[in-house]
Design a protein around this motif. Structure first.
Motif, mmCIF file in Angstrom:
data_model
loop_
_atom_site.group_PDB
_atom_site.id
_atom_site.type_symbol
_atom_site.label_atom_id
_atom_site.label_comp_id
_atom_site.label_asym_id
_atom_site.label_seq_id
_atom_site.Cartn_x
_atom_site.Cartn_y
_atom_site.Cartn_z
ATOM 1 N N THR A 1 0.778 -1.228 0.056
ATOM 2 C CA THR A 1 -0.058 -0.131 0.049
ATOM 3 C C THR A 1 0.867 1.215 -0.088
ATOM 4 O O THR A 1 0.326 2.512 -0.298
ATOM 5 C CB THR A 1 -1.001 -0.115 1.294
ATOM 6 O OG1 THR A 1 -0.164 0.106 2.479
ATOM 7 C CG2 THR A 1 -1.761 -1.167 1.245
ATOM 8 N N LEU A 2 2.227 1.068 0.324
ATOM 9 C CA LEU A 2 2.982 2.368 0.476
ATOM 10 C C LEU A 2 3.821 2.607 -1.017
ATOM 11 O O LEU A 2 4.404 1.541 -1.526
ATOM 12 C CB LEU A 2 4.157 2.208 1.322
ATOM 13 C CG LEU A 2 3.532 2.038 2.976
ATOM 14 C CD1 LEU A 2 4.471 1.686 3.957
ATOM 15 C CD2 LEU A 2 2.458 3.085 3.245
ATOM 16 N N THR A 3 4.027 3.625 -1.477
ATOM 17 C CA THR A 3 4.387 3.858 -2.680
ATOM 18 C C THR A 3 5.946 4.693 -2.676
ATOM 19 O O THR A 3 6.500 4.865 -3.741
ATOM 20 C CB THR A 3 3.625 5.027 -3.759
ATOM 21 O OG1 THR A 3 3.450 5.956 -2.927
ATOM 22 C CG2 THR A 3 2.443 4.245 -3.832
ATOM 23 N N THR A 4 6.363 5.046 -1.311
ATOM 24 C CA THR A 4 7.643 5.665 -1.349
ATOM 25 C C THR A 4 8.484 4.581 -0.640
ATOM 26 O O THR A 4 8.051 3.270 -0.102
ATOM 27 C CB THR A 4 7.619 6.593 -0.176
ATOM 28 O OG1 THR A 4 7.075 6.085 1.246
ATOM 29 C CG2 THR A 4 6.601 7.888 -0.611
ATOM 30 N N PRO A 5 9.792 4.860 -0.640
ATOM 31 C CA PRO A 5 10.992 4.035 0.220
ATOM 32 C C PRO A 5 10.365 3.846 1.605
ATOM 33 O O PRO A 5 9.788 4.812 2.056
ATOM 34 C CB PRO A 5 12.110 4.738 0.041
ATOM 35 C CG PRO A 5 11.993 5.730 -1.055
ATOM 36 C CD PRO A 5 10.503 6.087 -1.139
ATOM 37 N N VAL A 6 10.464 2.594 2.280
ATOM 38 C CA VAL A 6 10.063 2.475 3.534
ATOM 39 C C VAL A 6 11.017 2.215 4.744
ATOM 40 O O VAL A 6 11.762 1.255 4.192
ATOM 41 C CB VAL A 6 8.860 1.489 3.512
ATOM 42 C CG1 VAL A 6 9.280 0.060 3.150
ATOM 43 C CG2 VAL A 6 8.247 1.179 4.897
ATOM 44 N N THR A 16 16.377 -9.031 13.563
ATOM 45 C CA THR A 16 16.505 -7.771 12.766
ATOM 46 C C THR A 16 15.463 -6.865 13.509
ATOM 47 O O THR A 16 14.249 -6.905 13.857
ATOM 48 C CB THR A 16 15.959 -8.170 11.243
ATOM 49 O OG1 THR A 16 16.674 -9.347 10.723
ATOM 50 C CG2 THR A 16 15.872 -6.911 10.436
ATOM 51 N N ASN A 17 16.341 -5.676 13.662
ATOM 52 C CA ASN A 17 15.439 -4.598 14.384
ATOM 53 C C ASN A 17 14.859 -3.520 13.424
ATOM 54 O O ASN A 17 13.727 -2.705 13.640
ATOM 55 C CB ASN A 17 16.094 -3.857 15.438
ATOM 56 C CG ASN A 17 16.365 -4.678 16.514
ATOM 57 O OD1 ASN A 17 15.640 -5.727 16.653
ATOM 58 N ND2 ASN A 17 17.380 -4.556 17.399
ATOM 59 N N ALA A 18 15.465 -3.387 12.275
ATOM 60 C CA ALA A 18 15.164 -2.327 11.224
ATOM 61 C C ALA A 18 15.321 -2.867 9.992
ATOM 62 O O ALA A 18 16.523 -3.482 9.731
ATOM 63 C CB ALA A 18 15.630 -1.090 11.491
ATOM 64 N N ILE A 19 14.619 -2.388 8.994
ATOM 65 C CA ILE A 19 14.947 -2.715 7.589
ATOM 66 C C ILE A 19 14.400 -1.302 6.897
ATOM 67 O O ILE A 19 13.506 -0.498 7.092
ATOM 68 C CB ILE A 19 13.931 -3.610 7.104
ATOM 69 C CG1 ILE A 19 14.112 -4.909 7.805
ATOM 70 C CG2 ILE A 19 14.220 -3.637 5.387
ATOM 71 C CD1 ILE A 19 13.203 -6.137 7.388
ATOM 72 N N ALA A 20 15.478 -0.946 5.612
ATOM 73 C CA ALA A 20 15.132 0.155 4.949
ATOM 74 C C ALA A 20 15.067 -0.346 3.368
ATOM 75 O O ALA A 20 15.863 -1.049 2.969
ATOM 76 C CB ALA A 20 16.355 1.047 4.933
ATOM 77 N N LEU A 21 14.054 -0.283 2.591
ATOM 78 C CA LEU A 21 13.885 -0.631 1.392
ATOM 79 C C LEU A 21 13.533 0.365 0.425
ATOM 80 O O LEU A 21 12.289 1.201 0.573
ATOM 81 C CB LEU A 21 12.562 -1.595 1.494
ATOM 82 C CG LEU A 21 12.648 -2.746 2.267
ATOM 83 C CD1 LEU A 21 11.347 -3.633 2.516
ATOM 84 C CD2 LEU A 21 13.607 -3.638 1.784
ATOM 85 N N ALA A 22 14.267 0.505 -0.572
ATOM 86 C CA ALA A 22 13.921 1.543 -1.810
ATOM 87 C C ALA A 22 12.579 1.283 -2.362
ATOM 88 O O ALA A 22 11.985 -0.143 -2.238
ATOM 89 C CB ALA A 22 14.858 1.616 -2.749
#
Length: 187
Positions: A85-90, A127-133
């Motif tokens: 549902t999200l269109t930006t990096p998250v 895993t505590n955090a993830i960054a996804l383009a």
């Protein structure tokens, strides 16, 4: 690059059950709400984060961001659904990071800007955090040894104290208190 921060949170009464010998259910919820407030405050203050979304069965009172209802299909399935549902990096961060800083958020976002980045817990297993383009394919694998599963995506690794120190166990709680986490207001 503008990021959406997504914070998964269990329902009140179901949080931090491994701390049941140290805190009452109300105390665990109060602790979790306080940790969530800290993480949300750091994210709201970051110029990199344009949107703050809580993924939970219900938002805590006074939640300052958007809310996406968790429909009870498990964390990994709920995160996959939310990401669609999200269109930006998250940026996906757990809400139990008592020492998270703006520099930690910037490091995670910077490492993930080209695709994906993961931040392990201090034990190197979770895993505590993830960054996804935005266009990065990803399958969430939270649970036992999630860091190994997430690292298999070829993600950049971000090792920072504020991202690594989560609060799950009695030992984590004791160490957090020793490092300055204040507990006197909890029931």
């Amino acid at each position: 690059m503008s990021w959406t921060a997504l914070l998964p949170l269990k329902a009140a009464g179901e949080r931090k059950t491994r701390l049941a010998d140290q805190l009452s259910p109300a105390g665990r919820d109060a602790l979790t709400d306080r940790l969530l407030g800290h993480v949300a405050g750091v994210l709201r203050a970051s110029p990199l984060v344009s949107r703050l979304v809580l993924l939970s069965p219900a938002p805590p009172a006074g939640w300052p961001g958007e809310w996406l209802a968790d429909s009870g299909h498990g964390l990994n399935a709920e995160l996959q659904r939310a990401r669609r549902t999200l269109t930006t990096p998250v940026l996906i961060l757990h809400a139990d990071l008592p020492f998270l800083t703006a520099a930690d958020v910037a490091a995670l976002a910077g490492a993930g800007a080209g695709g994906c980045a993961v931040a392990p817990d201090r034990h190197g297993r979770g895993t505590n955090a993830i960054a996804l383009a935005a266009a990065t394919p990803w399958t969430f694998a939270f649970g036992a040894d999630s860091f190994a599963a997430h690292r298999a995506h070829g993600a950049a690794i971000v090792e920072r104290d504020g991202l690594a120190f989560d609060l799950d166990t009695p030992d984590d709680l004791a160490l957090a208190i020793a490092r300055g986490l204040r507990m006197e207001v909890l029931p």
